[in-house]
Design an enzyme around this catalytic site. Structure first.
Site, PDB file in Angstrom:
ATOM      1  N   LYS A 232      28.963  53.658  -9.696  1.00 52.34           N
ATOM      2  CA  LYS A 232      27.989  53.630  -8.609  1.00 52.34           C
ATOM      3  C   LYS A 232      27.964  52.252  -7.929  1.00 52.34           C
ATOM      4  O   LYS A 232      28.533  51.293  -8.439  1.00 52.34           O
ATOM      5  CB  LYS A 232      26.604  54.004  -9.134  1.00 52.34           C
ATOM      6  CG  LYS A 232      26.537  55.446  -9.642  1.00 52.34           C
ATOM      7  CD  LYS A 232      26.839  56.428  -8.520  1.00 52.34           C
ATOM      8  CE  LYS A 232      26.564  57.868  -8.886  1.00 52.34           C
ATOM      9  NZ  LYS A 232      27.589  58.483  -9.731  1.00 52.34           N
TER      10      LYS A 232
HETATM   11  C1  LIG Z   1      24.556  63.224  -6.412  1.00 52.44           C
HETATM   12  C2  LIG Z   1      24.341  62.836  -7.846  1.00 52.44           C
HETATM   13  N1  LIG Z   1      23.167  63.089  -8.417  1.00 52.44           N
HETATM   14  C3  LIG Z   1      22.901  62.755  -9.686  1.00 52.44           C
HETATM   15  C4  LIG Z   1      23.846  62.112 -10.454  1.00 52.44           C
HETATM   16  C5  LIG Z   1      23.542  61.818 -11.897  1.00 52.44           C
HETATM   17  O1  LIG Z   1      23.604  60.479 -12.215  1.00 52.44           O
HETATM   18  P1  LIG Z   1      24.022  60.033 -13.697  1.00 52.44           P
HETATM   19  O2  LIG Z   1      25.502  60.254 -13.828  1.00 52.44           O
HETATM   20  O3  LIG Z   1      23.637  58.593 -13.734  1.00 52.44           O
HETATM   21  O4  LIG Z   1      23.237  60.860 -14.644  1.00 52.44           O
HETATM   22  C6  LIG Z   1      25.102  61.816  -9.910  1.00 52.44           C
HETATM   23  C7  LIG Z   1      26.125  61.121 -10.714  1.00 52.44           C
HETATM   24  O5  LIG Z   1      27.239  60.934 -10.344  1.00 52.44           O
HETATM   25  C8  LIG Z   1      25.356  62.194  -8.566  1.00 52.44           C
HETATM   26  O6  LIG Z   1      26.538  61.949  -7.998  1.00 52.44           O
END
Ligand SMILES: Cc1ncc(COP(=O)(O)O)c(C=O)c1O
Length: 375
Positions: A191
């Site tokens: 990210k």
């Molecule tokens: C659009 C979106 N929402 C939620 C998430 C969830 O984040 P995490 O991987 O930190 O749980 C991601 C992760 O890539 C994402 O791309």
């Protein structure tokens, strides 16, 4: 000093990768030496630093973007029997977080140019059972639902922004997260800002912040420090093990001062790609409003996607698919409904390698491979 960002092969071999600036190792070592790996003072400093960066009163750090969405929905009162609108064109995490609350996802279409569900697509998906909307800020682009604000407010429909892609992006001159909405970020490995793994919620009130803080630590009333000093503890409500470890918070804290460098690198890279692919027949670039965003992806729609995907992979280029539509996934088949725009895009979407170690020359190489595959 070893290279903190070593490559496995060419820099375009991976679709995305973390970027380290140099202070992370020392920061993690300091936490390791402290012996305190759970929630603690480093996590709280990270929360304060993110809140100051965004210009908001408070931020609550949690273990991931997924659990940020889960807890944000839960503190907004979303649960079984409630319907939550979410675009099908998102990572499955957005949908799993809704399901984890016991609520029902209602899949929305997206705009074909931005791959975001805007006011029109959200409005089309509303039903009498809708209790929440989860706009997904695809690729880092802010979603402006101002035209729907009154209607959503009148119907007590809460907005929970999935800003996993959009840390550092702006809308109406403010950072995403600083516009008064419940907003969720991911600080996963690739990210815009990484904690290794992590996430955060921007709460709407002190009471909401307090609720999330309790829920992320198994519903216990006492902080870890207070627990260490007292003979017992109180479990006052529902909760999960969802805190952000100090080890992860230390990485985020070390990253944050360098964020302007990341923002510039990502914008420059995005613009370079857009220029390199300008006028290539059949290619449609997904518009992230680069002037206001810190892009986290470079996505295109292409004809003959399987062929292009394979040709690029065979050339050692790390292409990806963000995303296979969720309403077509077996896990979410119960909530399937026809979404022709999303289904068309689902067959055409391709993401090109995108991370700050890439150079202009790398972008030209990828663009040439795309042109070659389409010839
Ligand atoms: C659009 C979106 N929402 C939620 C998430 C969830 O984040 P995490 O991987 O930190 O749980 C991601 C992760 O890539 C994402 O791309």
């Amino acid at each position: 000093m070893p290279d903190l960002n070593p490559m496995n092969g060419a820099s375009f071999a991976q679709n995305a990768r973390p970027f380290l600036y140099g202070g992370e190792e020392e920061a993690v070592q300091a936490v390791l030496a402290s012996g305190q790996y759970g929630h603690g003072e480093v996590t709280e400093r990270f929360e304060r630093a993110v809140a100051d960066f965004l210009g908001v009163d408070d931020v609550v750090a949690v273990a991931s973007g997924t659990v940020a969405l889960h807890l944000a929905l839960a503190v907004a009162g979303i649960g079984p029997g409630d319907e939550v609108i979410v675009p099908s064109m998102t990572f499955c995490a957005s949908v799993q977080a809704i399901c984890a609350t016991g609520a029902t996802p209602r899949f929305a279409e997206v705009n074909a140019g931005s791959l975001c569900a805007g006011p029109e697509e959200i409005s089309d998906a509303l039903t009498p059972a809708t209790r929440a909307v989860v706009p997904v800020l695809y690729g880092g682009r802010a979603v402006d639902l101002t035209p729907l604000r009154d209607e959503l407010g009148a119907r007590s429909i809460v907005l929970v922004e999935d800003a996993a892609h959009a840390f550092g992006s702006r809308t109406h001159g403010r950072y995403v997260g600083a516009t008064g909405q419940l907003t969720c970020f991911s600080f996963g490995p690739i990210k815009n800002l990484t904690c290794g793994q992590g996430g955060a919620i921007v709460p709407r009130s002190a009471q909401e912040a307090e609720q999330v803080r309790r829920m992320r630590l198994l519903g216990m009333t006492e902080s870890p420090d207070e627990r260490a000093r007292s003979v017992s503890y109180t479990v006052s409500g529902p909760g999960l093990r969802a805190h952000l470890s100090q080890l992860n918070a230390a990485i985020g804290l070390a990253q944050l001062p360098h964020f302007p460098q990341m923002a510039t690198a990502r914008r420059t890279l995005w613009c370079h790609y857009a220029q390199a692919l300008d006028g290539v027949p059949g290619i449609e670039v997904v518009d992230v409003q680069v002037g206001a965003s810190v892009p986290s992806l470079f996505a295109v729609q292409v004809p003959y996607r399987e062929h292009v995907f394979t040709a690029l992979r065979d050339n050692g280029i790390g292409v990806g698919t963000h995303y296979p539509p969720n309403h077509l996934q077996p896990a979410f088949a119960r909530w399937r409904r026809p979404l022709p725009v999303t289904e068309r895009i689902g067959k055409r979407i391709l993401t090109l390698p995108f991370h700050p170690k890439m150079t202009g020359h790398d972008v030209e190489t990828v663009a040439e491979a795309v042109r070659g595959a389409l010839r």
